[in-house]
Design a protein around this motif. Structure first.
Motif, mmCIF file in Angstrom:
data_model
loop_
_atom_site.group_PDB
_atom_site.id
_atom_site.type_symbol
_atom_site.label_atom_id
_atom_site.label_comp_id
_atom_site.label_asym_id
_atom_site.label_seq_id
_atom_site.Cartn_x
_atom_site.Cartn_y
_atom_site.Cartn_z
ATOM 1 N N ILE A 1 -57.787 -16.096 -1.768
ATOM 2 C CA ILE A 1 -58.676 -16.748 -0.802
ATOM 3 C C ILE A 1 -59.534 -15.716 -0.090
ATOM 4 O O ILE A 1 -60.757 -15.874 0.048
ATOM 5 C CB ILE A 1 -57.847 -17.558 0.218
ATOM 6 C CG1 ILE A 1 -57.107 -18.682 -0.480
ATOM 7 C CG2 ILE A 1 -58.743 -18.111 1.321
ATOM 8 C CD1 ILE A 1 -56.092 -19.377 0.394
ATOM 9 N N SER B 1 -61.966 -13.926 -2.632
ATOM 10 C CA SER B 1 -63.056 -14.785 -3.101
ATOM 11 C C SER B 1 -64.109 -14.955 -2.014
ATOM 12 O O SER B 1 -65.304 -14.970 -2.295
ATOM 13 C CB SER B 1 -62.536 -16.129 -3.568
ATOM 14 O OG SER B 1 -61.984 -16.849 -2.490
ATOM 15 N N SER B 2 -63.688 -15.045 -0.753
ATOM 16 C CA SER B 2 -64.652 -15.127 0.341
ATOM 17 C C SER B 2 -65.418 -13.825 0.502
ATOM 18 O O SER B 2 -66.637 -13.826 0.704
ATOM 19 C CB SER B 2 -63.940 -15.463 1.656
ATOM 20 O OG SER B 2 -63.307 -16.702 1.557
ATOM 21 N N ARG C 1 -67.740 -14.687 -5.856
ATOM 22 C CA ARG C 1 -66.592 -15.536 -5.549
ATOM 23 C C ARG C 1 -65.646 -15.627 -6.743
ATOM 24 O O ARG C 1 -64.432 -15.561 -6.591
ATOM 25 C CB ARG C 1 -67.053 -16.928 -5.145
ATOM 26 C CG ARG C 1 -65.900 -17.838 -4.746
ATOM 27 C CD ARG C 1 -66.378 -19.188 -4.277
ATOM 28 N NE ARG C 1 -67.257 -19.141 -3.134
ATOM 29 C CZ ARG C 1 -66.839 -19.097 -1.861
ATOM 30 N NH1 ARG C 1 -65.562 -19.089 -1.608
ATOM 31 N NH2 ARG C 1 -67.707 -19.066 -0.887
#
Length: 100
Positions: free
Chosen positions: A4, A7-8, A30
């Motif tokens: 998470i 990817s951000s 991402r």
């Protein structure tokens, strides 16, 4: 958790690159960040081993045959479920496959 966060971060870094454009760069960043984060998550937490079963015969909801069920009296055009008069018993066969 790492997937998470990475990817951000990858979307933010990829969106800031002027070479490919903000939208395409963010999508590429991402996906790369999520892939690297997924590898880190698997290394830290391990890949869960689970037994997967397909759909069971008991999960199948079909029309049933009922003795003494009322026959609906319909006026006009209406969609209704029919009543099965007779059907053979359904038999379930098990197939086992192993993958790695």
């Amino acid at each position: 958790m790492a997937s998470i966060i990475l990817s951000s971060a990858g979307a933010a870094i990829g969106g800031a690159l002027p070479v490919v454009g903000p939208v395409v760069g963010a999508a590429i960043g991402r996906s790369l960040g999520g892939a690297v984060g997924g590898l880190i998550d698997d290394a830290v937490f391990g890949t869960p081993t689970r037994r997967v079963e397909g759909p069971r015969l008991a999960d199948l909801s079909v029309q049933v045959s009922t003795y003494g069920k009322m026959i609906p009296l319909i006026y006009g055009t209406v969609r209704i479920a029919g009543n099965v008069i007779w059907s053979r018993p359904i038999k379930e066969t098990a197939t086992t496959t192993t993958s790695s």
